[in-house]
Structures are given as C-alpha cells and as structure tokens.
Motif scaffolding. Sequence first.
Motif, mmCIF file in Angstrom:
data_model
loop_
_atom_site.group_PDB
_atom_site.id
_atom_site.type_symbol
_atom_site.label_atom_id
_atom_site.label_comp_id
_atom_site.label_asym_id
_atom_site.label_seq_id
_atom_site.Cartn_x
_atom_site.Cartn_y
_atom_site.Cartn_z
ATOM 1 N N GLU A 3 1.447 19.686 36.266
ATOM 2 C CA GLU A 3 -0.089 20.241 35.781
ATOM 3 C C GLU A 3 -0.859 19.034 35.182
ATOM 4 O OE1 GLU A 3 -0.840 23.261 35.712
ATOM 5 O OE2 GLU A 3 1.114 24.289 36.643
ATOM 6 N N ILE A 4 -1.776 18.997 36.169
ATOM 7 C CA ILE A 4 -2.697 17.860 35.483
ATOM 8 C C ILE A 4 -4.192 18.276 35.630
ATOM 9 C CG2 ILE A 4 -2.919 17.020 38.092
ATOM 10 C CD1 ILE A 4 -2.880 14.183 36.785
ATOM 11 N N SER A 5 -5.097 17.883 34.713
ATOM 12 C CA SER A 5 -6.637 18.014 34.699
ATOM 13 C C SER A 5 -7.326 17.318 35.358
ATOM 14 C CB SER A 5 -6.861 18.572 33.105
ATOM 15 O OG SER A 5 -6.593 17.327 32.387
ATOM 16 N N LYS A 6 -8.522 17.541 35.350
ATOM 17 C CA LYS A 6 -9.568 16.666 35.922
ATOM 18 C C LYS A 6 -9.649 15.379 34.916
ATOM 19 C CE LYS A 6 -12.734 19.210 38.714
ATOM 20 N NZ LYS A 6 -14.106 19.745 39.031
ATOM 21 N N ASP A 7 -9.625 15.580 33.757
ATOM 22 C CA ASP A 7 -9.779 14.644 32.507
ATOM 23 C C ASP A 7 -8.505 13.624 32.512
ATOM 24 O OD1 ASP A 7 -12.118 15.630 31.827
ATOM 25 O OD2 ASP A 7 -11.123 16.853 30.164
ATOM 26 N N ALA A 8 -7.116 14.356 32.949
ATOM 27 C CA ALA A 8 -6.040 13.194 33.003
ATOM 28 C C ALA A 8 -6.512 12.521 34.412
ATOM 29 C CB ALA A 8 -5.015 14.064 33.262
ATOM 30 N N LEU A 9 -6.918 12.837 35.474
ATOM 31 C CA LEU A 9 -6.998 12.287 36.558
ATOM 32 C C LEU A 9 -8.057 11.146 36.656
ATOM 33 C CD1 LEU A 9 -7.026 14.674 39.723
ATOM 34 C CD2 LEU A 9 -5.663 12.768 39.437
ATOM 35 N N LYS A 10 -9.106 11.728 35.808
ATOM 36 C CA LYS A 10 -10.155 10.466 35.566
ATOM 37 C C LYS A 10 -9.355 9.331 34.617
ATOM 38 C CE LYS A 10 -14.125 13.445 35.848
ATOM 39 N NZ LYS A 10 -15.444 14.064 35.059
ATOM 40 N N ALA A 11 -8.735 9.641 33.895
ATOM 41 C CA ALA A 11 -7.980 8.568 32.841
ATOM 42 C C ALA A 11 -7.164 7.812 33.782
ATOM 43 C CB ALA A 11 -7.222 9.358 31.849
ATOM 44 N N LYS A 12 -6.211 8.433 34.809
ATOM 45 C CA LYS A 12 -5.448 7.549 35.519
ATOM 46 C C LYS A 12 -6.266 6.690 36.471
ATOM 47 C CE LYS A 12 -1.452 10.854 35.742
ATOM 48 N NZ LYS A 12 -0.448 9.717 35.581
ATOM 49 N N ILE A 13 -7.182 7.037 36.908
ATOM 50 C CA ILE A 13 -8.083 6.514 38.124
ATOM 51 C C ILE A 13 -8.946 5.534 37.074
ATOM 52 C CG2 ILE A 13 -10.252 6.685 39.282
ATOM 53 C CD1 ILE A 13 -9.719 9.154 40.063
ATOM 54 N N GLU A 14 -9.211 5.335 35.807
ATOM 55 C CA GLU A 14 -9.747 4.325 35.164
ATOM 56 C C GLU A 14 -8.521 3.313 34.820
ATOM 57 O OE1 GLU A 14 -12.358 3.639 30.877
ATOM 58 O OE2 GLU A 14 -11.695 5.974 31.869
ATOM 59 N N ALA A 15 -7.357 4.087 34.714
ATOM 60 C CA ALA A 15 -6.390 2.765 34.444
ATOM 61 C C ALA A 15 -5.937 1.989 35.547
ATOM 62 C CB ALA A 15 -5.106 3.888 33.754
ATOM 63 N N ILE A 16 -6.069 2.546 36.783
ATOM 64 C CA ILE A 16 -5.899 1.850 37.914
ATOM 65 C C ILE A 16 -6.575 0.716 38.007
ATOM 66 C CG2 ILE A 16 -5.582 2.050 40.492
ATOM 67 C CD1 ILE A 16 -3.154 3.042 39.105
ATOM 68 N N ASN A 17 -8.055 1.407 37.915
ATOM 69 C CA ASN A 17 -9.146 0.347 38.417
ATOM 70 C C ASN A 17 -9.124 -0.871 37.097
ATOM 71 O OD1 ASN A 17 -10.631 1.701 40.319
ATOM 72 N ND2 ASN A 17 -11.408 3.019 38.834
ATOM 73 N N THR A 18 -8.647 -0.591 36.031
ATOM 74 C CA THR A 18 -8.734 -1.639 35.051
ATOM 75 C C THR A 18 -7.420 -2.371 34.883
ATOM 76 O OG1 THR A 18 -7.972 -0.246 33.451
ATOM 77 C CG2 THR A 18 -10.416 -0.513 33.443
ATOM 78 N N ARG A 19 -6.343 -1.831 35.477
ATOM 79 C CA ARG A 19 -5.155 -2.885 35.634
ATOM 80 C C ARG A 19 -5.035 -3.830 36.422
ATOM 81 N NH1 ARG A 19 0.691 0.274 37.173
ATOM 82 N NH2 ARG A 19 2.034 -1.329 36.966
ATOM 83 N N GLU A 20 -4.557 -4.834 35.808
ATOM 84 C CA GLU A 20 -4.619 -6.401 36.490
ATOM 85 C C GLU A 20 -3.376 -6.441 37.134
ATOM 86 O OE1 GLU A 20 -5.368 -8.944 33.515
ATOM 87 O OE2 GLU A 20 -7.523 -8.360 33.369
ATOM 88 N N GLY A 21 -3.411 -7.532 38.245
ATOM 89 C CA GLY A 21 -2.096 -7.765 38.826
ATOM 90 C C GLY A 21 -1.567 -6.719 39.839
ATOM 91 N N LEU A 22 -2.324 -5.827 40.132
ATOM 92 C CA LEU A 22 -2.009 -4.780 41.159
ATOM 93 C C LEU A 22 -2.302 -5.061 42.415
ATOM 94 C CD1 LEU A 22 -0.446 -2.216 41.505
ATOM 95 C CD2 LEU A 22 -2.666 -0.849 41.001
#
Length: 536
Positions: A47-66
């Motif tokens: 169960e995932i919401s749009k806000d949770a997805l946006k948070a995941k997308i933002e975390a991926i964008n800001t993650r270093e070394g990936l």
Amino acid sequence: MKIINFPVAQSKIHALLLIMLVITFGSTGVLAKNVEPDAGQKTGTLEISKDALKAKIEAINTREGLDEATKSKVLKLYQSAEDNLSNIETFKAQTANFKVAIKQAPEKTKKLQKEIEQVLLKVSKQKLEDFNQIPVEELEQRLILEKGRISTLDEQIKKLESELIVQNSRPPLIREETLAAQQDLDAAQKKLEIQPGRADLKLEVEARQIYLNTLIESRTAELKMLDVEAISNPARVELLKTDYQLLDIQKNALNPVVTAIESLTFERRQQEAKEMQDALSQAEKEVAGKHPLIQQSTRENIQYSRDLQDITAKIEQYSEQKTKVDTQSSEIETDFKSAEKKISLAGLSPALGKILREQRRDLLIQSDFELQSQTIQNETALTSLAQFKVEDKLKRLMDVDAVLKEMMSEQVDQALPVDQRMMIQAELRVLLNSQKELLNKLDIAYTTYLRTLGDLDFARQQMVAQANKFAVYLDERLLWVPSSEPISIGYIADLYHSTKWLLSPFNWIALIKDTVTLAFHKPFLTFVAILFFVGL
C-alpha cells in the motif's frame, strides 16, 4: 491357527501412525510454502500513496554513489507507479459516476419523457402569438432573443449527437479494452511471482514490486470500471436519446415563432421602405414648380435619405453575415475539440470516419475567403470615401446661417420681390436643417457600417485560421480512418444485382426512351448538351 504376537503388532501400528503424522505435517508445510506467494500476491500488495512515491523519488534523486543506470531504472519504475496511482483515482471516479448513472439515469429518463409529453401537449394547444400590435424595434429584439435560444439548442443538440455516436460505439471498444486490461493484469501477476535473488538488486526489486503492484491495482480498477460502464451504457444511451428528443421538440416549437416574426418584420420593413419611397417621390413632385435652388436642395435631401436607407440595409445584411460566421466558428471549434475522440473511435466505426470527411469537405476554402475579403476591403474603401464626402459637407453646414446667406446672395435673383425672397429663404432654412440632420445620421451610419465590416472581416479571418488548423489536423489523420464498411458477402450480392441491372436490355430501352422524350421536350438543353459533348 496362527498365533498373533500383540506387542509386535502394536509396535508396527505405532510406527505406521508416526509415518502418517510425518507425511501429514510435511505436506502441510509444502502447501504452506506453495500458498504463501499467492497470499502475498493477494493480500501482501504494498500500500503506497503518491506522497510516499514522491518521497522515494526525491530520495533516489538525492542519493549519492548510486549507479546512473540503476538510478534511471528505479526512477522510471517509480514514475510509472505514480502514473498508475493517478489512473487508479481516475478509474475509481469513473466507476462512481457510472454507478450513479445506473441508479439515476432511468429516473432522469422517465422525468424527461414526462416533460416531453407535457411539451407536446402544450405545443398542440398553443396558438401562435399575435405580433401585429408590437412595434418593429421590439419585434427585432424578440427575433434576436428567439434566434439565440434556437442557436443554443442547436449547440446542445450537436453535442448530444456527438456523444450518442461515441456511446453507441463504446460496447465493442469496452470488450477490446477489457481483454487488453485482463492480459496486462495476467502478465503483471506473472512478473510479480518472479523475483531476482541478487542482493545488490534490492533497490530495483523494491521499485519493480511497487510498480507491478500499482499496475495490478490499476488494471483491476480499470476492469471494474469497464464492467460498470458496460452495464450502465444502455441506460446512459437511452437518457441521451430522450434528452435529444426533448431538445428537438423544443427547437421545433420555436421555429414557427421565428418564422412568423421574420415574415412580419420583413413585411413591415418593406412597407416602411415603400412609404419612404412614396414620400420622397411625392416630395420630388411637389417641388417641381418651385425655385431651382429649393429643387436642388430637396433632391439632395432625398438622395441622402435613400443613401441612409441603403446603408441601414447593408448594416443589417453584414450583421447577419457576422452572426453566421460566429456560429460557424463556434461549430468548427466544437468539432475540433471532439475530433480527437472521434478519430480514436473511427477505426472501429466507419460512420464516424464518414462524418469526419464530411466535416473536412465543409471547411472553408482559402480562395473563397480571399475573394470575400477582397469584396469587404473594396466595400470599406468606398464607404470611407463616401463618409469623407459627408463629413466635408457637414463642415460646410456647421453654420447654417452663413451657408444660407451665401446661397441667397449667389443663387437667388436680387430683383425678386422681398416676400418671394423671404419664402425661398424660409424653405431653404428648413431644407438645410433637415440636410444637416440627415448628414449626421448618415455619418453615424457610415461609422457603424465600417465597424461592422471590420468585425466581419476579423471574425472571418479567425474562423479561416481555425478552419485551416482543423483541416491540417484532419488531413494528417484521415488517411488511416475508414469511411465505409469493409467488403462483405452483402457487398458482392449488391454488385451482382447492379451488374444484372446494367446488362438488362429493358433498362437500356427505358433509358433511351426517357432520353428521347427529354430531348423532345427540352430542345434548347439538348442543343447545349450536344455542343458540350462536341467540345469535349
């Protein structure tokens, strides 16, 4: 007689029971293992919401070394999952609307049917209003209002026609969309069962699982929506048909009123024009024996009155053209907005393809527009010149006393008796004041006419630009849209009957007989036809 050793038998029974228990528990464990993934598929959906997805997308964008490749894949999966969530909301909203239609459409249809019965009863008892006691100006305002109501009804009827075409085409499309959604759902469920075991793909696995879960939910919601749409389609189509019938009856009830007002207004305008012409002719006769200066001024006033009549008639004519252009422009805009939906459905409905091609043929041709624009420009130039002359004449009449004094001294014989000169001067003063008033009215009419011409030309330019844009849009897409039914056995049968009719000698005899009869009764047309064929 065989002696049974009970202790041995008892031990064997115990061993057998133990083996059965082991097998039972073992099979239960295997079943639990086998059932567990399915249960996870059914109840373990993330169960995932749009806000949770946006948070995941933002975390991926800001993650270093990936790794960039992994990052791109994960972001793409999350964005697709976000689209799936949006689709789920849309499908649920549409499902709710269709459910409401299932409950409310039959009741609305019954109410509209009752309203249709009441309108028909009212129309059958209604007598046409007597417009003879109403002034022409009020009749013209009433005519504008009634035409506006008919135009509004026409727009509503056209929208209903388009919606009816779309809804009548939906059942086969619903079946196709249902099949496609079910195939996508099955494919997503199969992909969800296969998960890679590498630990370094954990991030991508999580994103893929979220994407597949949202895709399954989206397709499930779509299937539910399509099912409810299919159930509600007959009721909604019946409601559209009933609404269309009511609007058509209301429009037909207004048509006699508009026709009566137009006829009476035209008659009165014709009568007023005739009375005006008679009055002008009578005035021209009455001045026949008067002083030449009075005759000249009277004739000028008569001409200005006729010019005012002509320019008023032209204003009405071009105002009607402006109204028609606005209506056509509104129709083109409406057709343009609904063209995309029609084209998407026209692949399965040749009737829609035929409608679109008729719309393409009805669009304004550029050469016709240029010719009409040239006519408007010429009319504008002539009107501007005429207005310049009127304004120049008005400048001379700013001081009527000075003009009157000049005319009396230069064009009236000084040897005439004083009483005759006073009579001539009095009549000239009245004529000049009337002329000044006529010129002011004519100047205002010319200004109104020029503004009407400008509005018409601008409206036509806008309409042609929109028509050209619509034509380009259709030309790019109509090549792949069928406009007739595919060839079938019925087509071959019709072709056989047509060939049979063509080869029949009796039909040729009848054709020759009719041609000879027509040539005998219409010799001039026959002569023209012969010349035409000789020219070819």
